[in-house]
Design an enzyme around this catalytic site. Structure first.
Site, mmCIF file in Angstrom:
data_model
loop_
_atom_site.group_PDB
_atom_site.id
_atom_site.type_symbol
_atom_site.label_atom_id
_atom_site.label_comp_id
_atom_site.label_asym_id
_atom_site.label_seq_id
_atom_site.Cartn_x
_atom_site.Cartn_y
_atom_site.Cartn_z
ATOM 1 N N LYS A 89 0.862 -1.180 0.000
ATOM 2 C CA LYS A 89 0.000 0.000 0.000
ATOM 3 C C LYS A 89 0.898 1.228 0.000
ATOM 4 O O LYS A 89 1.786 1.344 0.847
ATOM 5 C CB LYS A 89 -0.892 0.002 1.247
ATOM 6 N N LYS A 105 -6.647 8.216 -0.350
ATOM 7 C CA LYS A 105 -7.787 8.700 0.468
ATOM 8 C C LYS A 105 -8.567 9.761 -0.314
ATOM 9 O O LYS A 105 -8.801 10.886 0.153
ATOM 10 C CB LYS A 105 -7.309 9.242 1.805
HETATM 11 P P1 BMP Z 1 1.328 1.794 10.587
HETATM 12 O O1 BMP Z 1 1.274 0.257 10.595
HETATM 13 O O2 BMP Z 1 2.712 2.329 10.465
HETATM 14 O O3 BMP Z 1 0.552 2.380 11.704
HETATM 15 O O4 BMP Z 1 0.619 2.274 9.216
HETATM 16 C C1 BMP Z 1 -0.745 2.136 8.976
HETATM 17 C C2 BMP Z 1 -1.081 2.563 7.580
HETATM 18 O O5 BMP Z 1 -2.490 2.447 7.370
HETATM 19 C C3 BMP Z 1 -0.738 4.007 7.247
HETATM 20 O O6 BMP Z 1 -0.370 4.054 5.860
HETATM 21 C C4 BMP Z 1 -2.028 4.764 7.435
HETATM 22 O O7 BMP Z 1 -2.122 5.893 6.599
HETATM 23 C C5 BMP Z 1 -3.066 3.723 7.055
HETATM 24 N N1 BMP Z 1 -4.364 3.847 7.726
HETATM 25 C C6 BMP Z 1 -4.467 3.789 9.109
HETATM 26 O O8 BMP Z 1 -3.487 3.652 9.830
HETATM 27 N N2 BMP Z 1 -5.714 3.887 9.675
HETATM 28 C C7 BMP Z 1 -6.855 4.044 8.953
HETATM 29 O O9 BMP Z 1 -7.932 4.108 9.534
HETATM 30 C C8 BMP Z 1 -6.744 4.092 7.566
HETATM 31 C C9 BMP Z 1 -5.497 3.979 6.957
HETATM 32 O O10 BMP Z 1 -5.403 3.999 5.664
#
Ligand code: BMP
Length: 224
Positions: A45, A73
């Protein structure tokens, strides 16, 4: 390009159940992490930090290794949504992520431009996600069903909400961020009904992205 696109859309495997959130800020770092983790993830992603730093051609580069979900988004009027999605798909995206709050016509425009391969954000995983998105998450999920989207994004930080949203979306795919740094557990999210978990920092900030991805894929396998 149309043929390549179809092949990529059809070949997102459901093997490891892990989607790598590649929120790094250079193409070198992106390719290093994806190369290390590729055997333990089903898709990548990519979001604004990488697209803005490396340029949109990174979508094409990554798509030669793994199916790419473009997490833009998208949240605009239908015509602008269509233009954005067309650009992402032209570069090799297998799917895009859009917001549902601009309304059904805006989401449908994404779905039409992506040949259906759209995930709609519902309740967001961070604490602030409870402030507004939680209250309307079921309606956002219902929009995804109504317009024939591929699936929804639902929070691994609140696995009970994945189970609720599963009841609304039936057999649409649920991809679930919030595992690891945000506090959610891969196994809880999958047992609650997620098809895939989305994991970023726990993999790309680890000293060994290969091992970190392997451990999460093992936890995922033990949960399904
Ligand atoms: P991380 O595992 O580092 O927290 O990353 C999560 C990813 O998922 C990020 O790219 C964030 O933008 C995305 N994301 C999120 O964390 N929560 C949501 O509700 C929707 C997302 O797209």
């Amino acid at each position: 390009m149309q043929i390549v696109l179809l092949v990529m859309v059809c070949t997102m495997e459901k093997k490891t159940r892990v989607i790598l959130a590649l929120d790094v800020t250079s193409s070198e770092e992106a390719m290093r992490v994806v190369d290390a983790a590729k055997n333990y993830v089903d898709a990548v992603k990519t979001n604004w930090p990488l697209i803005l730093s490396a340029g949109p051609q990174i979508i094409t580069e990554l798509s030669s290794v793994k199916p790419v979900i473009c997490d833009l988004k998208i949240a605009d009027i239908p015509n602008t949504n269509r233009l954005i999605v067309e650009q992402a798909m032209k570069r090799g995206a297998s799917a895009v992520i859009c917001h549902g709050f601009p309304g059904e016509d805006s989401v449908k425009s994404c779905v039409d431009a992506a040949g259906g391969s759209v995930f709609v954000v519902t309740e967001m995983s961070h604490p602030g996600g409870k402030q507004f998105t939680a209250a309307v998450a079921d309606k956002l999920a219902a929009i995804a069903v109504a317009v024939g989207a591929r699936g929804i994004v639902a929070p691994a930080t609140r696995a009970d909400r994945i189970a609720d949203l599963r009841r609304t979306v039936g057999n649409l795919e649920i991809i679930s961020p919030g595992v690891g740094v945000q506090g959610g557990k891969a196994s809880d999210a999958l047992r609650a009904g997620a098809d895939y978990i989305i994991v970023g920092r726990t993999i790309y900030q680890s000293g060994n992205p290969r091992d970190a991805a392997r451990k999460i894929a093992e936890e995922a396998r033990s949960a399904i």
